[in-house]
Scaffold this motif. Structure first.
Motif, PDB file in Angstrom:
ATOM      1  N   LEU A   1      26.817   8.630   1.553  1.00  0.00           N
ATOM      2  CA  LEU A   1      26.400   9.023   0.212  1.00  0.00           C
ATOM      3  C   LEU A   1      27.132   8.148  -0.802  1.00  0.00           C
ATOM      4  CD1 LEU A   1      24.823  11.023  -1.635  1.00  0.00           C
ATOM      5  CD2 LEU A   1      26.886  12.457  -1.610  1.00  0.00           C
ATOM      6  N   ALA A   2      26.423   7.172  -1.345  1.00  0.00           N
ATOM      7  CA  ALA A   2      27.061   6.229  -2.261  1.00  0.00           C
ATOM      8  C   ALA A   2      27.163   6.778  -3.677  1.00  0.00           C
ATOM      9  CB  ALA A   2      26.288   4.913  -2.279  1.00  0.00           C
ATOM     10  N   PHE A   3      26.273   7.697  -4.025  1.00  0.00           N
ATOM     11  CA  PHE A   3      26.281   8.233  -5.384  1.00  0.00           C
ATOM     12  C   PHE A   3      25.416   9.483  -5.426  1.00  0.00           C
ATOM     13  CE2 PHE A   3      25.071   8.153  -9.989  1.00  0.00           C
ATOM     14  CZ  PHE A   3      26.352   8.138 -10.524  1.00  0.00           C
ATOM     15  N   GLU A   4      25.791  10.400  -6.312  1.00  0.00           N
ATOM     16  CA  GLU A   4      24.984  11.598  -6.543  1.00  0.00           C
ATOM     17  C   GLU A   4      25.061  11.952  -8.014  1.00  0.00           C
ATOM     18  OE1 GLU A   4      24.410  16.225  -4.944  1.00  0.00           O
ATOM     19  OE2 GLU A   4      26.075  14.988  -4.206  1.00  0.00           O
ATOM     20  N   GLN A   5      23.924  12.317  -8.576  1.00  0.00           N
ATOM     21  CA  GLN A   5      23.903  12.743  -9.970  1.00  0.00           C
ATOM     22  C   GLN A   5      22.909  13.886 -10.159  1.00  0.00           C
ATOM     23  OE1 GLN A   5      22.463   9.605 -12.593  1.00  0.00           O
ATOM     24  NE2 GLN A   5      20.350  10.186 -12.254  1.00  0.00           N
ATOM     25  N   GLU A   6      23.087  14.606 -11.248  1.00  0.00           N
ATOM     26  CA  GLU A   6      22.149  15.646 -11.669  1.00  0.00           C
ATOM     27  C   GLU A   6      21.794  15.408 -13.125  1.00  0.00           C
ATOM     28  OE1 GLU A   6      23.630  19.271  -8.710  1.00  0.00           O
ATOM     29  OE2 GLU A   6      24.157  19.331 -10.848  1.00  0.00           O
ATOM     30  N   ALA A   7      20.600  15.833 -13.505  1.00  0.00           N
ATOM     31  CA  ALA A   7      20.170  15.707 -14.892  1.00  0.00           C
ATOM     32  C   ALA A   7      19.289  16.889 -15.239  1.00  0.00           C
ATOM     33  CB  ALA A   7      19.409  14.397 -15.109  1.00  0.00           C
ATOM     34  N   GLY A   8      19.368  17.324 -16.487  1.00  0.00           N
ATOM     35  CA  GLY A   8      18.551  18.434 -16.936  1.00  0.00           C
ATOM     36  C   GLY A   8      19.323  19.733 -16.995  1.00  0.00           C
ATOM     37  N   ASP A   9      18.585  20.830 -17.107  1.00  0.00           N
ATOM     38  CA  ASP A   9      19.155  22.162 -17.286  1.00  0.00           C
ATOM     39  C   ASP A   9      18.753  23.047 -16.113  1.00  0.00           C
ATOM     40  OD1 ASP A   9      19.820  24.764 -18.093  1.00  0.00           O
ATOM     41  OD2 ASP A   9      19.403  24.351 -20.198  1.00  0.00           O
ATOM     42  N   ALA A  10      19.648  23.174 -15.135  1.00  0.00           N
ATOM     43  CA  ALA A  10      19.331  23.927 -13.914  1.00  0.00           C
ATOM     44  C   ALA A  10      19.071  25.395 -14.219  1.00  0.00           C
ATOM     45  CB  ALA A  10      20.475  23.786 -12.908  1.00  0.00           C
ATOM     46  N   ALA A  11      19.834  25.984 -15.127  1.00  0.00           N
ATOM     47  CA  ALA A  11      19.664  27.408 -15.437  1.00  0.00           C
ATOM     48  C   ALA A  11      18.312  27.667 -16.096  1.00  0.00           C
ATOM     49  CB  ALA A  11      20.798  27.876 -16.350  1.00  0.00           C
ATOM     50  N   ALA A  12      17.933  26.813 -17.041  1.00  0.00           N
ATOM     51  CA  ALA A  12      16.644  26.981 -17.713  1.00  0.00           C
ATOM     52  C   ALA A  12      15.486  26.820 -16.733  1.00  0.00           C
ATOM     53  CB  ALA A  12      16.515  25.980 -18.856  1.00  0.00           C
ATOM     54  N   VAL A  13      15.622  25.884 -15.811  1.00  0.00           N
ATOM     55  CA  VAL A  13      14.572  25.677 -14.810  1.00  0.00           C
ATOM     56  C   VAL A  13      14.468  26.888 -13.887  1.00  0.00           C
ATOM     57  CG1 VAL A  13      13.958  24.320 -12.767  1.00  0.00           C
ATOM     58  CG2 VAL A  13      14.619  23.163 -14.888  1.00  0.00           C
ATOM     59  N   ALA A  14      15.598  27.420 -13.450  1.00  0.00           N
ATOM     60  CA  ALA A  14      15.583  28.598 -12.575  1.00  0.00           C
ATOM     61  C   ALA A  14      14.921  29.779 -13.272  1.00  0.00           C
ATOM     62  CB  ALA A  14      17.003  28.948 -12.156  1.00  0.00           C
ATOM     63  N   ALA A  15      15.217  29.965 -14.547  1.00  0.00           N
ATOM     64  CA  ALA A  15      14.615  31.076 -15.296  1.00  0.00           C
ATOM     65  C   ALA A  15      13.115  30.890 -15.437  1.00  0.00           C
ATOM     66  CB  ALA A  15      15.273  31.171 -16.672  1.00  0.00           C
ATOM     67  N   ALA A  16      12.677  29.660 -15.679  1.00  0.00           N
ATOM     68  CA  ALA A  16      11.249  29.391 -15.827  1.00  0.00           C
ATOM     69  C   ALA A  16      10.506  29.602 -14.516  1.00  0.00           C
ATOM     70  CB  ALA A  16      11.050  27.965 -16.336  1.00  0.00           C
ATOM     71  N   PHE A  17      11.086  29.156 -13.411  1.00  0.00           N
ATOM     72  CA  PHE A  17      10.438  29.360 -12.111  1.00  0.00           C
ATOM     73  C   PHE A  17      10.361  30.846 -11.776  1.00  0.00           C
ATOM     74  CE2 PHE A  17      10.630  24.871 -11.471  1.00  0.00           C
ATOM     75  CZ  PHE A  17       9.746  24.588 -10.444  1.00  0.00           C
ATOM     76  N   ALA A  18      11.352  31.605 -12.191  1.00  0.00           N
ATOM     77  CA  ALA A  18      11.360  33.043 -11.880  1.00  0.00           C
ATOM     78  C   ALA A  18      10.195  33.776 -12.533  1.00  0.00           C
ATOM     79  CB  ALA A  18      12.684  33.656 -12.327  1.00  0.00           C
ATOM     80  N   LYS A  19       9.746  33.301 -13.678  1.00  0.00           N
ATOM     81  CA  LYS A  19       8.658  33.988 -14.382  1.00  0.00           C
ATOM     82  C   LYS A  19       7.310  33.274 -14.239  1.00  0.00           C
ATOM     83  CE  LYS A  19       9.344  31.755 -18.902  1.00  0.00           C
ATOM     84  NZ  LYS A  19       9.646  31.969 -20.339  1.00  0.00           N
ATOM     85  N   ALA A  20       7.252  32.215 -13.418  1.00  0.00           N
ATOM     86  CA  ALA A  20       6.025  31.424 -13.289  1.00  0.00           C
ATOM     87  C   ALA A  20       4.927  32.203 -12.595  1.00  0.00           C
ATOM     88  CB  ALA A  20       6.321  30.138 -12.533  1.00  0.00           C
TER      89      ALA A  20
END
Length: 770
Positions: free
Chosen positions: A169-188
């Motif tokens: 694993l040479a590199f790992e990154q995250e981008a965006g808002d994980a909490a907002a995405v989880a909340a949106a998927f929960a109500k989809a």
């Protein structure tokens, strides 16, 4: 020819591009054409296995072979200190992670990590003598376990390629808002999920790589003739790799036969030649074979993505999340890991107002050829991912795919638009682009055409992709263009940004000519002239017309400003009393007129324009229509429509040529191009055009090309760039068209390459299932 097109008079010939006549007459000068007095020739021995310790290298027989001047191994390269290539992955990743950059000795030292890695170099009086002697080198290896799939490379217990890259694993990154995405998927109300493989491809420019290195023992300077996308980018990389000061590296390039990102790299072969040129005090030349190109040129794409889109009951996009693995091969090219880490984040929402986004990106190392930027540099992958999700969602929710897009477009009045990941799109009209494409593709008549195809026993499908991409912002602090006026009034323009077929000699001349009011034929572009000492970026990321192109206009204006007081002095009037038009200065206060050429005859007339311009956001809609023969799986693309917003169009012929080429590359990847390695041995199985299907002229019928432009706000010319948009949109449009044809049979989502055999199998399986 219509009003968009223009023919130039070059030596009495009427041509669409100023460079065309000399190129079709064979007057081009490519890397393999360079010759220096007393030059020797190099050949490389390459690893024939994917992962092994080097126990010994016996060069005795090779050194005694006829014509051999020297044999060099990893010991020589390590002693020279040519160990650490430049890395542009300098930003922090997840939890502050710093990139793990493995060393790469330019000739393998201690271990080989992919088939094709350079192990030894032989230099001889002729190229054939060098090749024959290289075959006499005996290498004893100790085999090591191999891993070629990126998911497997990241798994526990996988073979480790480098000590300083645990878990590969040479590199790992995250981008965006994980909490907002989880909340949106929960109500989809609906979630669409796809696993998408954006396959590994070989860029395969028409001109193979070549390099000729000369060394001056008196000054300690190297002259390096090499195909480039910009001399400054090449010099910076070689200086970092070797520790040789910038001013001791003279990079020379003329014509370049295709680039696609592959020309941006200072390859190990180029640096190894420097060892020999210095040791022998003779120029040393190497020209790659096509087989070498397959196993050593940078590969492209190789991104593996799990993607999910959450929607409400009306089809409004709520959130999207990605898990992205980038296979970068055995080593990291300078910009290789930057493209999949940066570009997808910049345009993570595509053309849609999706409010919540989140992604995880991982860079995996495998026993394969290193991967780097390839036409689009991960912009096509993110666009492909989004557009496949949108079409699949439309099918699952029974919503017209164009209507689903319209419901979720960023509206024109919202620009400039700041995305959830922080990018700012300057200006666009997505509904207008879509409407024009729907009309040109006659989407309203598709049902009838599908019925007609069905009567002939064929499956017909239609697919679209509406996409946006960011042009490259550049690595250097500014772009410079120098204009030099000759006594005959002709002008030479100097640029660092280097054409590999894009037509810079034409577009730059048009911009300068327009600014000066003189014919473009009177302007000659010279690229890659190191002696000019210009600052500027290489060609790449659809940025040249935005950067260097805009500076051409600035330089033309500066030339007039600089020459006006000189003309006033000659006419005996004040500068404020002088006017300029069409190459001539005049004044109502004097009967004299004086031309630019006449001024230049009196004393040198040279100016340098400069400017710095950031990313623009070209966008467009492509609609493809296909017919598939269910008996064979063969796909025929019967219609392809492009409508793009690349801002101000400087030369429509060149825009069309760029679009044709980029669409063809997307076409090739969807329907065949795929680098394949044996999972057990790591051997390259698609190492020639007999096994690796390049797109052929017969595959691609005429493409309908149109534009729906908005005036870009980044450049005063209003340009946005468009060299990669054909790749960015074509992957999604073609894949969606194929799936639209197969979906009525119940065929589940398929991924590239959509070969005839794969489609035939899928159709047969679906029929059995029914």
């Amino acid at each position: 020819m219509d009003q968009h097109h223009h023919l130039f008079d070059v030596g009495g010939a009427h041509v669409a591009r100023l460079e065309d006549l000399r190129l079709i007459k064979g007057e081009g000068c490519y890397a393999a054409d360079w010759k220096l007095p007393n030059q020797a020739h190099a050949a490389f021995l390459r690893a024939d296995r994917a992962h092994a310790k080097i126990v010994s290298v016996n060069t005795e027989a090779a050194r005694k072979a006829k014509g051999v001047l020297g044999v060099y191994t990893g010991t020589d390269a390590f002693s020279a200190g040519y160990v650490k290539p430049l890395s542009m992955l300098t930003f922090a990743g997840k939890d502050g992670m710093k990139a793990r950059i493995p060393d790469r000795v330019v000739l393998a030292h201690g271990r080989v990590r992919f088939v094709g890695e350079t192990v030894a170099m032989v230099v001889a009086e002729t190229a054939l003598q060098a090749q024959d002697a290289a075959e006499l080198i005996e290498v004893e290896y100790e085999e090591l376990p191999v891993v070629v799939a990126p998911e497997s490379a990241l798994a526990d217990g996988a073979p480790q390629l480098h000590d300083n890259v645990p878990g590969n694993l040479a590199f790992e990154q995250e981008a965006g808002d994980a909490a907002a995405v989880a909340a949106a998927f929960a109500k989809a109300a609906h979630v669409t999920k796809l696993k998408l493989d954006c396959t590994r491809v070989a860029p395969s420019p028409m001109e193979p790589r070549a390099c000729l290195v000369g060394y001056d023992a008196g000054s300690g300077a190297y002259t390096i003739h090499v195909p480039v996308q910009g001399i400054n980018m090449m010099r910076m990389q070689i200086a970092t790799y070797t520790g040789v000061p910038d001013d001791k590296l003279i990079i020379k390039a003329r014509d370049v036969g295709g680039g696609f990102g592959q020309r941006s790299i200072a390859y190990t072969e180029y640096v190894a030649l420097m060892i020999a040129a210095k040791a022998l005090n003779r120029p040393v030349k190497w020209v790659a074979t096509r087989s070498e190109a397959f196993m050593s040129d940078s590969h492209g794409r190789a991104n593996y993505i799990t993607a999910e889109l959450a929607l409400d009951k009306d089809g409004t996009f709520l959130a999207m999340k990605l898990d992205w693995i980038a296979d970068l091969g055995a080593y990291l090219h300078p910009a290789g890991p930057v493209s999949p880490m940066r570009n997808p984040v910049t345009c993570l929402n595509g053309v849609y107002k999706t409010p919540a986004l989140f992604g995880r990106w991982r860079v995996a190392l495998t026993n394969t050829v290193p991967v780097s930027a390839y036409r689009g540099a991960a912009r096509p992958e993110i666009a492909y991912t989004i557009e496949r999700l949108v079409d699949e969602s439309a099918a699952q929710m029974n919503i017209d795919p164009a209507e689903l897009r319209r419901r979720n477009f960023i509206p024109p009045q919202a620009f400039p638009y700041k995305t959830p990941t922080g990018s700012v799109y300057d200006i666009a009209d997505f509904p207008g682009v879509l409407a024009k494409a729907l009309k040109l593709a006659d989407v309203a008549g598709f049902a009838k055409r599908r019925a007609d195809s069905e009567k002939r026993g064929l499956l017909r499908g239609q697919g679209m992709a509406t996409v946006i991409e960011n042009s490259g912002a550049g690595m250097f602090p500014k772009d410079e263009i120098r204009l030099e006026v000759a006594a005959d009034g002709n002008i030479t323009a100097y640029s660092v940004s280097h054409s590999q077929g894009q037509g810079h000699e034409t577009t730059f001349a048009q911009i300068i000519g327009d600014g000066l009011g003189i014919p473009a034929e009177r302007i000659k572009l010279r690229q890659g002239i190191a002696e000019q000492g210009l600052i500027g970026n290489h060609t790449g990321g659809s940025r040249t017309i935005v950067g260097a192109g805009t500076v051409c206009s600035i330089a033309a204006k500066k030339l007039i400003e600089h020459a006006t007081p000189l003309a006033a002095e000659q006419m005996g009037v004040e500068p404020s009393q002088v006017t300029y038009a069409n190459g001539v200065f005049q004044s109502t206060e004097s009967e004299r007129k004086i031309t630019l050429g006449e001024l230049a005859a009196k004393k040198p007339l040279t100016v340098t324009g400069e400017g710095k311009f950031g990313s623009t956001f070209p966008n467009g809609c492509h609609i493809a229509e296909v017919e598939i023969d269910p008996q064979t799986g063969v796909t025929d693309v019967v219609s392809y429509v492009t409508v793009d917003d690349c801002g101000t169009v400087i030369n429509h012929t060149i825009v069309e040529g760029q679009m044709h080429g980029a669409v063809a590359q997307g076409w090739g990847q969807i329907f065949g191009e795929n680098i394949v390695y044996d999972p057990e041995t790591g051997q390259l199985l698609t190492g020639s055009f007999a096994d690796y299907p390049m797109p052929k002229a017969g595959w691609i019928r005429d493409i309908t090309i149109a534009d729906h432009t908005t005036f870009g706000t980044i450049s005063p010319l209003g340009v946005k760039g468009m060299g990669e948009s054909g790749c960015t949109a074509s992957l999604g449009a073609l894949a969606n068209a194929v799936m639209n044809a197969l979906r009525p049979l119940g065929v589940p989502p398929l991924d590239m390459p959509l070969t005839a055999h794969k489609l035939w199998q899928a159709i047969a399986a679906a029929k059995k299932g029914h």
